[in-house]
Structures are given as C-alpha cells and as structure tokens.
Design a protein around this motif. Sequence first.
Motif, short mmCIF file in Angstrom:
data_model
loop_
_atom_site.label_atom_id
_atom_site.label_comp_id
_atom_site.label_asym_id
_atom_site.label_seq_id
_atom_site.Cartn_x
_atom_site.Cartn_y
_atom_site.Cartn_z
N MET A 458 -71.96 -3.98 30.37
CA MET A 458 -71.36 -3.39 31.57
C MET A 458 -71.62 -1.89 31.65
SD MET A 458 -70.34 -5.95 33.11
CE MET A 458 -69.69 -5.01 34.48
N VAL A 459 -71.51 -1.20 30.51
CA VAL A 459 -71.74 0.25 30.53
C VAL A 459 -73.19 0.55 30.89
CG1 VAL A 459 -71.82 2.33 29.11
CG2 VAL A 459 -69.89 0.76 28.90
N THR A 460 -74.11 -0.19 30.30
CA THR A 460 -75.54 0.03 30.59
C THR A 460 -75.83 -0.25 32.06
OG1 THR A 460 -76.08 -0.66 28.33
CG2 THR A 460 -77.89 -0.55 29.90
N LEU A 461 -75.27 -1.33 32.59
CA LEU A 461 -75.51 -1.69 33.99
C LEU A 461 -75.01 -0.59 34.93
CD1 LEU A 461 -76.46 -3.81 36.04
CD2 LEU A 461 -74.16 -4.81 35.94
N VAL A 462 -73.80 -0.08 34.67
CA VAL A 462 -73.22 0.94 35.54
C VAL A 462 -73.96 2.27 35.40
CG1 VAL A 462 -71.16 2.32 35.98
CG2 VAL A 462 -70.95 -0.14 35.58
N GLU A 463 -74.21 2.67 34.14
CA GLU A 463 -74.81 3.98 33.90
C GLU A 463 -76.26 4.05 34.37
OE1 GLU A 463 -73.84 6.86 32.64
OE2 GLU A 463 -71.76 6.35 32.20
N LYS A 464 -76.99 2.96 34.22
CA LYS A 464 -78.44 2.99 34.46
C LYS A 464 -78.88 2.15 35.66
CE LYS A 464 -79.66 5.57 30.94
NZ LYS A 464 -80.41 6.84 31.10
N PHE A 465 -77.93 1.78 36.52
CA PHE A 465 -78.30 0.89 37.62
C PHE A 465 -79.36 1.52 38.51
CE2 PHE A 465 -77.89 -1.08 41.80
CZ PHE A 465 -77.94 -2.42 41.46
N THR A 466 -79.18 2.79 38.85
CA THR A 466 -80.14 3.45 39.75
C THR A 466 -81.37 3.96 39.02
OG1 THR A 466 -78.99 5.56 39.49
CG2 THR A 466 -78.32 4.16 41.33
N GLU A 467 -81.38 3.86 37.68
CA GLU A 467 -82.51 4.36 36.90
C GLU A 467 -83.40 3.23 36.39
OE1 GLU A 467 -81.35 7.23 33.91
OE2 GLU A 467 -79.55 7.74 35.06
N GLY A 468 -83.28 2.06 36.99
CA GLY A 468 -84.15 0.96 36.61
C GLY A 468 -83.43 -0.34 36.33
N ALA A 469 -82.10 -0.27 36.08
CA ALA A 469 -81.37 -1.50 35.79
C ALA A 469 -81.42 -2.48 36.96
CB ALA A 469 -79.92 -1.18 35.44
N TRP A 470 -81.46 -1.94 38.18
CA TRP A 470 -81.54 -2.80 39.36
C TRP A 470 -82.78 -3.69 39.32
CZ3 TRP A 470 -85.80 -2.70 42.44
CH2 TRP A 470 -86.65 -1.59 42.31
N MET A 471 -83.86 -3.16 38.70
CA MET A 471 -85.09 -3.93 38.64
C MET A 471 -84.92 -5.18 37.77
SD MET A 471 -88.92 -2.67 37.52
CE MET A 471 -88.71 -1.16 38.47
N THR A 472 -84.21 -5.02 36.65
CA THR A 472 -83.95 -6.17 35.78
C THR A 472 -83.11 -7.21 36.50
OG1 THR A 472 -84.03 -4.76 33.84
CG2 THR A 472 -82.99 -6.90 33.57
N VAL A 473 -82.07 -6.74 37.21
CA VAL A 473 -81.21 -7.67 37.96
C VAL A 473 -82.04 -8.43 39.00
CG1 VAL A 473 -79.25 -7.83 39.54
CG2 VAL A 473 -79.17 -6.22 37.62
N LEU A 474 -82.92 -7.72 39.69
CA LEU A 474 -83.75 -8.35 40.71
C LEU A 474 -84.71 -9.37 40.10
CD1 LEU A 474 -84.80 -8.55 43.62
CD2 LEU A 474 -86.33 -6.63 43.11
N ILE A 475 -85.43 -8.97 39.05
CA ILE A 475 -86.41 -9.86 38.43
C ILE A 475 -85.74 -11.10 37.86
CG2 ILE A 475 -88.08 -10.08 36.55
CD1 ILE A 475 -88.75 -7.11 36.94
N THR A 476 -84.64 -10.89 37.12
CA THR A 476 -83.94 -12.04 36.52
C THR A 476 -83.37 -12.95 37.61
OG1 THR A 476 -83.35 -10.63 34.65
CG2 THR A 476 -82.17 -12.71 34.86
N GLY A 477 -82.86 -12.36 38.69
CA GLY A 477 -82.35 -13.17 39.81
C GLY A 477 -83.44 -14.01 40.45
N LEU A 478 -84.62 -13.43 40.60
CA LEU A 478 -85.74 -14.18 41.17
C LEU A 478 -86.17 -15.32 40.26
CD1 LEU A 478 -87.93 -11.26 42.61
CD2 LEU A 478 -86.58 -12.93 43.90
N VAL A 479 -86.17 -15.08 38.95
CA VAL A 479 -86.51 -16.15 38.00
C VAL A 479 -85.50 -17.29 38.09
CG1 VAL A 479 -86.73 -16.74 35.55
CG2 VAL A 479 -87.72 -14.61 36.41
N ILE A 480 -84.21 -16.95 38.18
CA ILE A 480 -83.16 -17.98 38.29
C ILE A 480 -83.35 -18.79 39.57
CG2 ILE A 480 -80.68 -18.32 38.63
CD1 ILE A 480 -80.25 -15.87 36.80
N ALA A 481 -83.61 -18.10 40.69
CA ALA A 481 -83.80 -18.80 41.97
C ALA A 481 -85.00 -19.74 41.90
CB ALA A 481 -83.99 -17.78 43.09
N LEU A 482 -86.08 -19.28 41.31
CA LEU A 482 -87.27 -20.12 41.19
C LEU A 482 -87.00 -21.34 40.32
CD1 LEU A 482 -90.29 -20.55 41.74
CD2 LEU A 482 -90.78 -19.10 39.75
#
Length: 672
Positions: A458-482
Amino acid sequence: MSAPTPTSAPGDTENGRFRASIARVKEFVIGAPRNALARETRHNMALVSFLAWIGLGADGLSSANYGPEEAYIALGSSTHLALYLAAMTAITVFVIGLAYNQVIELFPSGGGGYKVSTALIGPKAGLVSGAALIVDYVLTISISIASGVDAIFSLLPLSWQIGKLPSEIAITFGLLILNLRGVKEPLKLLVPLFLGFLLTHGALIVYGIGVHAERIPELVPQTFSETHELVRHVGWIVFASILLRAFALGGGTYTGIEAVSNNVNMLKEPRVVTGRWTMVYMATSLAFTAAGLIILYLLWDIRPEAGQTLNAVTFHAILAHVFGDGAIPAVILLVVLTFAALLLFVGANTGFLGGPAVLANMGADRWVPHQFSQLSNRLVTQNGVLLMGLAAMAILVLTSGNVDVLVVLYSLNVFLTFSLCIFGLCVYWWGHRMQVNRAGRRLALAVLGFLVSAGILMVTLVEKFTEGAWMTVLITGLVIALCLVIRRHYDNTGKQLAKVDALFATATPAAPVDNPPPLDPQAPTAVFLIGRSLGTGMHTLLASKRLFGGQFKNYVFISVGEVDSESFRAEELLAQMTKDVQQTLDQYVNYCHRRGIAATSFHRFGPDTVEELGKLADDVVKRFPNSVFFASKLLFEDDMPLSFLLHNQTALAMQKRLQSQGVPMVILPMKV
C-alpha cells in the motif's frame, strides 16, 4: 467417391534436406532432444538445494544490489534511522522466508503464490496472483539485467552510457538461448559467478564494518538519542512515516524470496526438505548482505554520485581506505562490480525459470493458452521462455532500462503476490487451528507476514503511483482481463465438446471382439489422428465414411500422449496418461471390429505432438503404403480474435508435413 491415392512429391528430397539442415541448426543452438519418459532424465534435471539456491535464490540475493540503496536514499537526511532499517530488513526477510516455507510444505508440487491463492482463497484470487507473477518475472529479468549493466557502467565514463540499453538487450537474448537448452545449462555456467559475488561482497561488508568497530558500541545509544531529538522536533507520526516509507520503498530487497516455492517441482526429492534448505540459504545470505550494506552506508556516510550505484561508491571508499589511490583498488573494484553484475544476471535467470513455470500452471487451468504448458524436445517450457525473454526486452526498451522506474514496477507485483499468498495461509491455518499441531504459531507468523507485505504494497502504491506504479496496475489489469477472456473461451469449448463426447460414450464399447477382421497392408487404408476428445475422433471417423463409403479396407488410429510440464514431473501422471491413451484407442478399434472393419492402433509419447505423430505416420505409411490420413479441425460459432493461438494447429502442421512427402491428408471441419 474414390479414395485419393498417394503421389510422389518432386521436391521431397529438397524438402527433406532443408528440414534436416534446420534440425541441425536447432540442435546446435538449444541441444539434442531428451527422452521425456526416462526416469534418469527427470533425475538429472532436478536441482539439489545448493543449485536451487543459485538458480532460484540468486534473484533474492541479487536484489541487494538495488533494494538497500533505494531504502537508504529514501531516508533523506535522516540517515541515522538506517540502523532501524537494517534490523527491519533482516527480520522481514526471515518472516517472509518462514511463511514461504509453509507454502513449500503445503504445496510440494510447486506453483507457489498462484496455487496457494487458487486453492486456499479461490480461482479469481489465483488469477490475480498468477497475473502478478507473470508480470513480476518479466520485471525480474528486466531489473536484474538493467541493474547489472548499471554496475558495469559505474566503472565507465558517462559518455559511454549510450551503450547500456543495447547491452541489456544482448544479455537478455543470451540468457533466453541458454534457457531454451534446459534448466541446468545456465546454472553450470553461473555457479562460480554466484560464489564470487558472495565472497567478494561478504569480505567487503565484514571489513567495512570491522574498520568502524570502535563506533559500533556507541551506534545504538547514538541512534536512540538522534531519534529522540527527531521525534521532539517533528513528532512520532512524521518519524514513523519517514522510517516506514524508506522501509516500503526498499521492498525490492525481498523480491525473489517466492521463487523457491514457485518451483518446488524442479527440486530433487525429497522436495520439501530440499526446498526448506534452499530457503535457509537464501534468507540467511540475503539478510546478511542487505542489512550489512545498509550499515555500511551509515558507517561510511555514503552519498549518491552521478553515474554510480551506491554500492560502487561504498566499495570504492572501503578499497581506497585499504590501498589508497592507484591501480590496485581500481582493479579490485572492477572485479567486485563485475561479480555484482554477473550475479544480477544469475538473478535474471530466475525469471526464465519461474515465469514459464507459472504460465505452465495457468495453462493447465486454462487461464492462458495450453501451449504454455507444453514442453519442447529439450523438456523445456519453450513458449514460456520465449514470452519471458521477448517481454523483458520490450520492458527494457519502454523504460530505457531505468532501474528507479523498474524497481517500482517490480515491487508492486511482488508484494501483491506475497499478500495474496500469505493471506491464503492465514485462511488455511485459521480453518485448521483446532486440527493441526502448532497451527496457532503458524497462523501468527502468517498474519505477521501478511501485515508486513500488505503494508509495503500500500505504501509503495500510494508513494509511487504517479512515478510508474500506475503502469504496473495497468499492465497487470490487462493480463487479468485477457486471462478471463481466454478462460471463457476454453470453458465454452469444453462444454460443447463434452456434449459431443456424451453422444458417443455408449457407442464405443471397451470390450474387444473375438476373431476381428484381418488387416490387408496393400489395401486402401484410412489413418485417423486421434486426440483426447472422443466426440471429435468419432466425428472424423463417421465423416470419412460418409465421404468415401467403403473405399477403405483398413482403419488405423494413431495418437500421441503429450508429456507436458505437469505430467513430466510426476510418474503417476505419466502412468495414467499411458493407460488413458491406450484405452481411448481401444474404443475406436473395438467400434470398427464390431462393424466388421479391420482396424488397429499405434501410439507414442513425447513433448512434441507433431514430431511424434510424424514418426508414427512414417511407420504407418511403410506398413500401409496406400494410406490416406484424416483429422478434424474445430470451427467456433463465436470465434474470438487470435483464437488460433488457443488451440494447437496439429492437423495443419501434419497436413503440410505429409503432403511434402506425397502422402494425402484430409482435414474435416467440426463446428462447435
């Protein structure tokens, strides 16, 4: 309608030579085929705890090259808190390691976070964990190679930095080729590199701390005093936030701990014992190295320098203290950082071991294409290795090999998997708290591990969301959807095939017929490629009878038992597969015999279905020269884009192969 007759292919000789040349090149690059059914093959590919420590634990140890640095830098001017940070890091390594020892005990066949989450929480949780692991292992390769190249380029002028990305791509490609050869091939090369890192870094840590031995008795009271002063000025909340933020942003230190539990199936028997010892080696070496480096940063008052890693700055200071300025410390630093880089490349290899294993498990459960559970003739999950390597190259290009960005992407998915896996342990031990001895202790350890993992996440997600964490959330979400789309397609197909199988279940008796009709090798012969679906095979048989009537006097059924990653590791599964293949073929033969048709069957076993079917076909054509081959191909009403990737193309591959030899083959469509 008369049956087609075989014709000779003018280019048969040339095609044969071309295929032979390709086979020689392939064998030179990735090695000769292995016998999947030989017990000694499985024995020779299994890893003892020492080799597992290197092959699977190197990822954890190599994270000491970037995890402690990220944590220490996050302290900012409050470097006196590094003592707390070192203690918290060492304790966390053992807490997570002990939790994953429970995973090894409960799931000795491997699978780690994916299987734990699936079995103990539910399939959807397993999907999330599996998707996170897939992305995690791609990033394992990317960040390890990027960090290793950073270590090497720390010794070079800043003007050479332009060569970093091409170097990273080249190293990734080299590891990809090594892993296509098989699990032990890269490990044999990497053992001395692993030991070199351990010895050089261990010696520098011990010496670097020993030089300041006189400060150590004062370090604890001094740290408490400075902490009291900090709290007096900013308060406990700010103090805790500084420390916890640094602890969380150093989460890359703990990456790789899960690799052993994910790959228990690769270990030598008894797997649980081997796995536990591997975890002991890995946790001890990582805790010592990571905590030791943080203390070195503190004792030597290290500050970041452009173009250099914090470890490079630290080791340069230590060597200069011993040897002064000159060639000797430069050469030793070159050796130390080379070993650091090479260990990171060993750690990158963990992605090539763990990623394909997770894909194979998910392929068996139909979350990803089944091809990812298939083995090459080198008994390697080749498709998974290729995907890991190519995806890692793409990530390196996308991020320009920037370790600061990669470590954020990496840590998020690691701790997502940790959290789900250890929460699954909490669920299990809570449910068995009254039935299992010492379940309470194990539950307490699991709860502690979950709180630590979820907190860092949670700390990493909040602290680094705008510094690249959003990309991991997006990529992992796309993998789950696929994965959800793929699973839906497989489920619908399975339901349709089950209906067809049920229609023919009673029409194919298992009992043999006395005095069956004799075979005539010179008569026209229909050869059927049989898979696992009874309905598909019967559809092919009946469709051929409608098309050609009584033209064929012999019916031959051929089938290959596919040795995939799951069956290869378990002798009982191989034995069951052998029995199932024979029983299925007997059903077709008995069906023909009861209708007065001469019939027989042949089968083989191996990882490459097309290759084994080709060998069977060659044998059948020699015995029955007037053969025509038949197979079915599924057509889907709700055909999804790229659905051809979700099903094997065996029929088309065999048609191409046979027709190049002048042997006719008919593919009959089957709509589902």
